[in-house]
Every structure is written in C-alpha cells, then in structure tokens.
Design an enzyme around this catalytic site. Structure first.
Site, PDB file in Angstrom:
ATOM      1  N   LEU A 165       0.885  -1.178   0.000  1.00  0.00           N
ATOM      2  CA  LEU A 165       0.000   0.000   0.000  1.00  0.00           C
ATOM      3  C   LEU A 165       0.914   1.217   0.000  1.00  0.00           C
ATOM      4  O   LEU A 165       1.294   1.752   1.045  1.00  0.00           O
ATOM      5  CB  LEU A 165      -0.889  -0.037   1.241  1.00  0.00           C
ATOM      6  CG  LEU A 165      -2.090   0.909   1.289  1.00  0.00           C
ATOM      7  CD1 LEU A 165      -2.946   0.800   0.037  1.00  0.00           C
ATOM      8  CD2 LEU A 165      -2.920   0.638   2.531  1.00  0.00           C
ATOM      9  N   HIS A 166       1.314   1.618  -1.204  1.00  0.00           N
ATOM     10  CA  HIS A 166       2.454   2.524  -1.377  1.00  0.00           C
ATOM     11  C   HIS A 166       2.251   3.907  -0.721  1.00  0.00           C
ATOM     12  O   HIS A 166       2.969   4.286   0.189  1.00  0.00           O
ATOM     13  CB  HIS A 166       2.729   2.743  -2.877  1.00  0.00           C
ATOM     14  CG  HIS A 166       2.927   1.487  -3.645  1.00  0.00           C
ATOM     15  ND1 HIS A 166       4.058   0.696  -3.549  1.00  0.00           N
ATOM     16  CD2 HIS A 166       2.123   0.865  -4.550  1.00  0.00           C
ATOM     17  CE1 HIS A 166       3.951  -0.340  -4.353  1.00  0.00           C
ATOM     18  NE2 HIS A 166       2.790  -0.266  -4.971  1.00  0.00           N
ATOM     19  N   ASP A 167       1.285   4.661  -1.203  1.00  0.00           N
ATOM     20  CA  ASP A 167       1.223   6.097  -0.908  1.00  0.00           C
ATOM     21  C   ASP A 167       0.990   6.460   0.561  1.00  0.00           C
ATOM     22  O   ASP A 167       1.549   7.458   1.030  1.00  0.00           O
ATOM     23  CB  ASP A 167       0.151   6.761  -1.790  1.00  0.00           C
ATOM     24  CG  ASP A 167       0.516   6.700  -3.267  1.00  0.00           C
ATOM     25  OD1 ASP A 167      -0.370   6.849  -4.107  1.00  0.00           O
ATOM     26  OD2 ASP A 167       1.718   6.487  -3.575  1.00  0.00           O
TER      27      ASP A 167
END
Ligand code: RIB
Ligand code: CA
Length: 319
Positions: free
Chosen positions: A246-248
């Site tokens: 879940l990058h951002d």
C-alpha cells in the site's frame, strides 16, 4: 488554539488517485497533526480528468468538501503519458461506487496554487507530499525557482533501488511516468524523503487488516475495503504474495510518526538518458561516489505499526 492546532504541519498533497492514493488522502484528512492546505491532482494512474474527479470523490467521502482541490498537469514534461488502468481499473478508483461529487475545483491551476502557497509561507514553511508523477512539483520549481527555500521537505512516494522496478525492470511508476520532472526535483536542493518500492514492498496488506477496515462499518471503512480488495489483486498475482503493498499512505504515516521508518541519507539521481533504464533511481547507498546526499532514502518500516496507524485514522470517520 488547541495544542493540536498549534503543532499542525502544513502540507500539500499532490496525487493521482489511485486506490493507494485514496488511503493516503483519507488518512491525512483524519489526522489532527496535519493541516492539508490543498490537494493537487496530476495525470498518472489514469488521465487527469479522472484523477481530479477521484480527488473530489475522496474529499466528499471524507466529509471534507471544503478541501481546496486543484487541477494540475495533464501530461509529463517531455514524454507521453503512461497510465496504469491495469492496476487501478478504468476509473482509477475501481471497487466502490462513489457518488458524483458536487464540491468545486478551484479556479487556480495546481502549479500556481503550489507557488502562491509557498511564496506566502515562511522559509521551510510547507511540506509537499507528492504520491504520483512529479510533474506539478517540478513545473512549480521551473516557473518560480524562488519557492525552493520555502519548501520544508518533499516527502514522496517514488523510486526503487534494491527492489527493482514495477513498470519496467528498472523503474517505479511515478518516476518512470515523468523522469524529467523527477530529475528537476532530485536536483533542486530541497530536502527529500523518498518512500520507494524498497520500503513499500516490506509492508504488505493482509486480508485480516482489510477485514478490520470493513468492520469499521462506516462509509469510509466500506469504501476503503472495497477499493483495497480490488487493488491488491494485481500485486498478489504479480508477486505471488498474500496481500499487496500500500504505497502512498507511507508518506502520510511518516509525517505522523517517522519512528515507524528507518532510512539513510544518500545521493540519488534519475536516469533520463537511456530508454532502457529511463526513470531508474540510482541510489549511492554505499557512498561509492563523492556526491553529497540529496535524499533520505527509506528502507525499513515497522509494518504492524504502519497498518495500526492507518486503521486508527480510518476509524476516526463516522457516518
Ligand atoms: O508505483 C506505485 C505508485 O504509482 C503509487 O503512487 C501508485 O498510486 C502509482 O501512482
Ligand atoms: Ca499514486
């Protein structure tokens, strides 16, 4: 003023929603430590009309229709736009059915909003939080170089070194889409904290966590769980893992509690010459050159604390 208001950190989020962008935005808007001055949309995961529409949908989902939202750049500085519907779906926010927004888009262009906000701020007054291609940020610096000392930090999601690329073998999507903008940012002299795939791939979602989000039993909880269930399928299949990165939201979690992370000051440069390695972030982790560090490159994350923080913030919404 309450103590939270006194210590609220002014930030601008630059984004290309994107389900992971969505969780970053929802987390930021629920966090009293942060003062979201505005959200600027950029072309990336999907074309600009959709990233702008999705940004408004998310502000209304958060119950924050007064959040200033700005339209940014529709294409990279030099190259043609590359999008990621294969990951995020054709709307860019596939999963839930969110209502058409009624909140306005501000008249001012995103680049001009970023410039005006910074020129009105004290030195090191505002933190920029880009979680998409860096086109808006770079053009603000090109149009008005005097904003550089006004930027406290750029805390971004982008790049890859130890992990390898996710859109080419050597490049991460945000940097690859606009490598020239990334080059402008990484050579600007502004303090940068980079959350690359090196760290985001070390904190994978679990089915249990998504179930806990759904169990919040609020509009935000349900919509977030639907977004993430759609979104994680691509990375699970690609990497053969149980759960996807879940990058951002790592950018926002870092601002709230930087002790969740560990990194190192490194010299980072962006490839803009070779088509084969275009957008690669070359990180001098072992200091083999004499180049001075220009970036705090994050590599470690306490995954449990990261996801606990996100759940806590998503849990602060009620219908
Ligand atoms: O490579 C991951 C990044 O590209 C994330 O910001 C995702 O939203 C996409 O923009
Ligand atoms: Ca993004």
């Amino acid at each position: 003023m309450t103590s939270a208001e006194i210590s609220r950190r002014p930030i601008i989020i630059d984004t290309d929603p994107g389900q992971d962008d969505a969780i970053a935005i929802l987390t930021a808007l629920a966090s009293p430590e942060l003062d979201v001055l505005g959200i600027t949309a950029v072309a990336g995961n999907v074309p600009l009309p959709l990233t702008l529409l999705n940004t408004r949908k998310l502000c209304e989902l958060a119950g924050k229709p007064d959040t200033p939202v700005f339209e940014g750049c529709a294409r990279p500085m030099v190259r043609s736009l590359v999008t990621a519907e294969h990951v995020h779906g054709k709307t860019g926010l596939d999963g839930p059915e969110l209502p058409e927004p009624t909140m306005p888009v501000q008249e001012e262009h995103a680049v001009d909003f970023i410039i005006a906000s910074l020129l009105a701020a004290d030195d090191a007054g505002i933190t920029l939080c880009p979680v998409g291609p860096l086109t808006n940020i770079a053009l603000a610096m090109v149009k008005e170089p005097s904003i550089v000392p006004k930027i406290r930090e750029i805390v971004l999601m982008g790049g890859a070194y130890w992990e390898g690329g996710n859109i080419t073998p050597t490049a991460e999507f945000n940097i690859y889409v606009d490598p020239h903008a990334a080059h402008v940012v990484f050579t600007s002299g502004v303090p940068i904290v980079a959350h690359s795939l090196d760290v985001t791939h070390r904190a994978l979602m679990t089915k249990e966590w998504i179930a806990a989000v759904r169990a919040l039993e609020t509009d935000v909880g349900r919509a977030s769980a639907e977004m993430l269930t759609f979104y994680e399928r691509f990375d699970e299949e690609k990497y053969g893992t149980n759960g996807g990165p879940l990058h951002d939201p790592n950018v926002i979690a870092y601002l709230i509690d930087p002790t969740i992370y560990e990194g190192k000051d490194c010299f980072v440069e962006v490839e803009i010459g070779s088509e084969k390695t275009m957008g690669q972030t070359s990180v001098d982790w072992w200091r083999v050159t004499k180049n001075e560090p220009n970036c705090h490159w994050i590599r470690e994350v306490d995954s449990e604390r990261f996801y606990a923080l996100l759940l806590d913030r998503l849990g602060r919404y009620n219908d």
